[in-house]
Every structure is written in structure tokens, then in C-alpha cells.
Scaffold this active site. Sequence first.
Site, PDB file in Angstrom:
ATOM      1  N   LYS A 161     -44.596  23.844   1.786  1.00  0.00           N
ATOM      2  CA  LYS A 161     -45.261  23.103   0.703  1.00  0.00           C
ATOM      3  C   LYS A 161     -44.601  23.531  -0.611  1.00  0.00           C
ATOM      4  CE  LYS A 161     -48.351  21.860  -2.421  1.00  0.00           C
ATOM      5  NZ  LYS A 161     -47.467  22.340  -3.514  1.00  0.00           N
TER       6      LYS A 161
ATOM      7  N   GLY B  43     -45.788  33.095  -5.884  1.00  0.00           N
ATOM      8  CA  GLY B  43     -46.428  32.398  -6.996  1.00  0.00           C
ATOM      9  C   GLY B  43     -47.279  33.347  -7.810  1.00  0.00           C
ATOM     10  N   SER B  44     -48.358  32.813  -8.339  1.00  0.00           N
ATOM     11  CA  SER B  44     -49.158  33.587  -9.290  1.00  0.00           C
ATOM     12  C   SER B  44     -50.276  34.379  -8.600  1.00  0.00           C
ATOM     13  CB  SER B  44     -49.768  32.646 -10.329  1.00  0.00           C
ATOM     14  OG  SER B  44     -50.693  31.787  -9.694  1.00  0.00           O
TER      15      SER B  44
ATOM     16  N   THR C  81     -53.634  32.299  -7.771  1.00  0.00           N
ATOM     17  CA  THR C  81     -53.493  31.459  -6.576  1.00  0.00           C
ATOM     18  C   THR C  81     -53.436  32.334  -5.327  1.00  0.00           C
ATOM     19  OG1 THR C  81     -52.380  29.764  -7.866  1.00  0.00           O
ATOM     20  CG2 THR C  81     -52.087  29.653  -5.498  1.00  0.00           C
ATOM     21  N   ALA C  82     -52.749  33.475  -5.429  1.00  0.00           N
ATOM     22  CA  ALA C  82     -52.675  34.393  -4.287  1.00  0.00           C
ATOM     23  C   ALA C  82     -54.070  34.845  -3.860  1.00  0.00           C
ATOM     24  CB  ALA C  82     -51.816  35.603  -4.651  1.00  0.00           C
TER      25      ALA C  82
ATOM     26  N   GLU D 202     -45.620  37.306  -2.579  1.00  0.00           N
ATOM     27  CA  GLU D 202     -44.662  37.775  -3.595  1.00  0.00           C
ATOM     28  C   GLU D 202     -45.134  37.204  -4.910  1.00  0.00           C
ATOM     29  OE1 GLU D 202     -42.306  38.113  -6.274  1.00  0.00           O
ATOM     30  OE2 GLU D 202     -40.975  36.663  -5.316  1.00  0.00           O
TER      31      GLU D 202
ATOM     32  N   CYS E 170     -39.571  35.990 -11.635  1.00  0.00           N
ATOM     33  CA  CYS E 170     -40.611  36.990 -11.378  1.00  0.00           C
ATOM     34  C   CYS E 170     -40.102  38.398 -11.641  1.00  0.00           C
ATOM     35  CB  CYS E 170     -41.138  36.856  -9.959  1.00  0.00           C
ATOM     36  SG  CYS E 170     -39.870  36.961  -8.693  1.00  0.00           S
TER      37      CYS E 170
ATOM     38  N   GLU F 253     -48.115  38.377 -17.358  1.00  0.00           N
ATOM     39  CA  GLU F 253     -46.838  37.700 -17.122  1.00  0.00           C
ATOM     40  C   GLU F 253     -46.790  36.405 -17.941  1.00  0.00           C
ATOM     41  OE1 GLU F 253     -46.130  35.927 -13.151  1.00  0.00           O
ATOM     42  OE2 GLU F 253     -44.231  37.018 -13.229  1.00  0.00           O
TER      43      GLU F 253
END
Length: 489
Positions: free
Chosen positions: A185, A238-239, A242-243, A260, A293, A391
Site C-alpha cells: 500500500k 512512516g510516522s 500512524t504506527a 521504521e 527519516c 520531527e
Amino acid sequence: MNEHTATVAGVAVDTRHWIGGARVGSPSTFTDVSPIDGRALAGVARGSSFEAGAAVAAAKAAFPGWAATPRAERARVLHAIADGVQKRSEDLAQVETLDNGSLLRSHRRGVMPRVAHNFRFFADRLLALSLDDFTTPPKGPGPVNHVSWDPAGPCVLITPWNAPLMLATWKVAPALAAGNTVVLKPAEWSPLTASLLADIAADAGLPPGVLNVVQGYGSEAGAALVAHPDVCRIGFTGSVPTARRIAASAAGHLTPLSLELGGKSPLLVFADADLDLAVDLAVEQYDNAGQVCLAATRLLVEESVATEFTSRFVAKAARLRQGDPRDEATDIGPLVHPAQLEKVDGFVRRAVASGARALLGGTPNTELGGTYYRPTLLTDVAQDSEIVQEEVFGPVLTLQTFADEDEALALANGTRFGLAATVVASDDERARRVTAALVAGTVWVNCFFVRDLRAPFGGSRASGIGREGGTWSFDFFCDVKNTVTAPGS
Ligand code: NAI
Ligand code: MG
């Protein structure tokens, strides 16, 4: 050509999903834009739980066949995919640049060769590791332990927009090599190269259903994929927010996760450092407009060299050319999306409002149109301030000074992240002491962004869970089994 095919930089891209070896549309689409000029590039199929379910079913159906495919044959197909990537690397580079605004010259010289290498590396690694051929040497007449790395099943891989194809293939390649099937995705701001990858994999002879691509907007398709009970592994880059949602959802079926996530990595410049090198490495942090990142966004400089370092840094960074990412002379392109520009600008405005001073940049570059943000350096920032702790994911660096090693380490380790750290120092003893005390998945000494794919890659603390690369990827993507056979069997 048909209504589902967009022509992007002269390249035909089918913007439907790729499920079970067929193109599948959705009742609605979302618009993918180019950050270079805000132009609509394509209407992309807007996946829902329906397409997510269909893709997982296709991956599940294809799993037994691919898992049973001899490793040499799997490796051959992966090399054929790498060949296809190489053959179409200019198409991939052009489309990626238009889609997310990253530099064409980086894609040509570094990224697309690395995409091909991701497949070759894991194909070769699979064979070199002799997965399932490891037998502990029997000591005397005792039982024999036989360790095998069995394919796990369908994997869901959710990837971000900052290095779309590179990060996708970094997960897709080991998952496929291990004998798993995949539902990929891609991020909605950069969906196009994943679709081209599906074409390349099909042309390379990857059987239908082994790699599926589901497009989706925001959490729509992604949330359904990670909640699916038939999914055996979830790989996410990702962020952190969301993780958290993904991990909470995966908990329902105890689906193993590899995460990650972001970083707020430090670059430490000690007084004994080669200052030219330190400045070069610091300026490199603006690569990809800071949307990396691993970027060392916190410059920590020993007080005695801070003035000299800063003036050299500002002089060099001021010469960076900002402009159209398709132009070979450009050093910094646009941010990925107007929303990201707004986010980055918000961080800088709030920092300045609370006392930070911009030594460089500090505003969007409106002369260029699009979503350009000027390379920025902020000083007078407190360790506990938002700009030091969060970040930003844009070309925004902070500068802090330290008096000694203890203070340097306190600042360096003083965030919730732990993805990477860079140390610039000439004194080997000092470098060893400092690197030993840093909390980070990767520490670079007198270099930056040097990656050996055999080495582990990942983050400590809020920067992630697990490690990717080399054997670590296979450990994650396989069910590791130990078979103990009685002596004499
Ligand atoms: P995100 O973490 O929201 O999105 C990443 C991927 O997750 C996308 O494919 C998205 O469609 C998908 N997704 C979103 N919600 C989901 C859900 N509930 N379940 C499953 N999948 C879901 O990242 P976003 O919003 O694009 O970027 C926000 C920030 O994240 C950036 O400003 C940056 O700070 C950070 N980021 C970090 C990256 C890294 O390399 N570690 C890469 C990209 C962004
Ligand atoms: Mg786009």
C-alpha cells in the site's frame, strides 16, 4: 490507453490496483498531484476495505505456490525484476520526480540503481544464507538442532512518500525472497511508481497474486489491511502516530510488526573535527528537502568552534540551488505537498515566536511557486522546545552548542527518538566513547548516509521496532523453526 491510464512524464501508468495479477478499479478515485507546480497527474483508484480484502485473499491464494517455489527460482525472478527496474529506470526516475518532487539526478544516479540492488541483494542473500540448511554441529551423540526460516504468509507493507520506490522495494524484496506474498500500500501522495513496479514484476514472471498493490487515500485501505486476520506480517515506514494506530490494530491478531519511524537525529561536531567535513555533512542534511527519516536535523557543535562552523555552514548552504527537481543543477526541490509545506512552516513560525532565530531561511520560497521551503537554520532553541523535540520533515535544522562531551551526549540523547546519529571528530578515542553512549540504530563517524545492506537498519525508542537489512529482514519475514532430531534418526 484508457481512463485508468495516466501519462506522466510520457510514461503510461495504470492507476488501478493490482490484485491477483489483474488491474482492478474502485468506484471512486483520488487526485494525485505534482508538488512541482500543483498540477493534477492522475486520478488514482481509491481503495477501501473491499479491495484490501480482495488483495489479501489473492496473496493468501498465491502463498502456497510461491512458498514452495525453489529458492533458486525465487532468486531468479527477483533478479529478473531488478533487470526490469534497470531497463525502466529512466521512466521510474521521471515519474517519481514528478510525483513527489524529489531530485531527478538523485534518482538517476543513486535511487533507481539502489531499487534494483534491493532485489539483487535479497535474492543473493537468500541463496548465500542457505535458509533452512543450518544445522548445529552435533556435540557427541546428542540430538541435532535444525533451524529453518519458513515463509510466514501474506505480508502487508505500508510505505511513505519521501522515497516511495526505494522504501517499498526495501521491504518487498526480502518479503518475496523469503517466500511470502505481499500486499503493498503506497502513500497517497506518491502512488505511481508502485504501480509501475507491479508491471515490472509481472513482466519478470512473478506469478499472479504474489505481489499485489492496493492504492488508497489516508487510512482507508491501510487500516483494513493491517486489521486483516489473514495477514502474517506488517511492515510499516512512516510516522509515529500512524504506527501507534497500526500497532493497536495488529494487536487484535498479534500480527508481528516491523516499524521504521521518524527521527530527530543529532550531528555532533567536536572541536577537533575536520570542519570542512563537518560543514559538508551538515549541508547534506538538506537533501530531499529534508524529507529523510535519517536526517541529522539537530546540529550540536562544541562552543569553541561554533562561530567558525556556523559562518562556514551558512556560506555553503546559502549557495544551494533551489528549483525544479528535474533540472540537473538543482540541489533542493519542493516539499511533497502543500500540506507538508504548511506543516513545516508552522513548526518554524512557532519556533520563531518562542524565541528561535533564523540564521538562514525561515520562510517558504514563494518565488518558485509550488511547495518550496528555503533551507533553514534556527538557533536559540531550547532543548525541550517543539522544534528540537519533534520531527519536522523539511529543510529545517537547529543549531545548539555544548561545552563538553557530557553535555553533547545529554543533548544528543535528549529526545524520544533514536534512529541515527553522526559524530564528526578526529580523536578516535573520543569517537569511540561518544558512539558507545549514543542511543541510535545507526551511528556514523565522519560520514553520513553510508549504507551496507548487510548491516542492520532501524530505530531505537520511538524511532521504531525491529531491524531491517541482511539477516534481520529474513528473521522478520520468516517463521524461524527449530527442529530437534533424536540421535540416530
Ligand atoms: P503517515 O505515517 O500518516 O503515512 C504513511 C503511510 O501510512 C501512508 O501509506 C498512509 O496512507 C498509511 N496510513 C495512514 N493511516 C493509516 C492507518 N490507520 N493504517 C494503515 N496505514 C495508514 O505519514 P504522513 O502523514 O504521510 O507523514 C506525516 C509525517 O510522518 C511526516 O511529516 C514525517 O514527520 C513522518 N514520516 C516519516 C517517514 C519515515 O521515513 N520514517 C516517512 C514519511 C513521513
Ligand atoms: Mg504526488
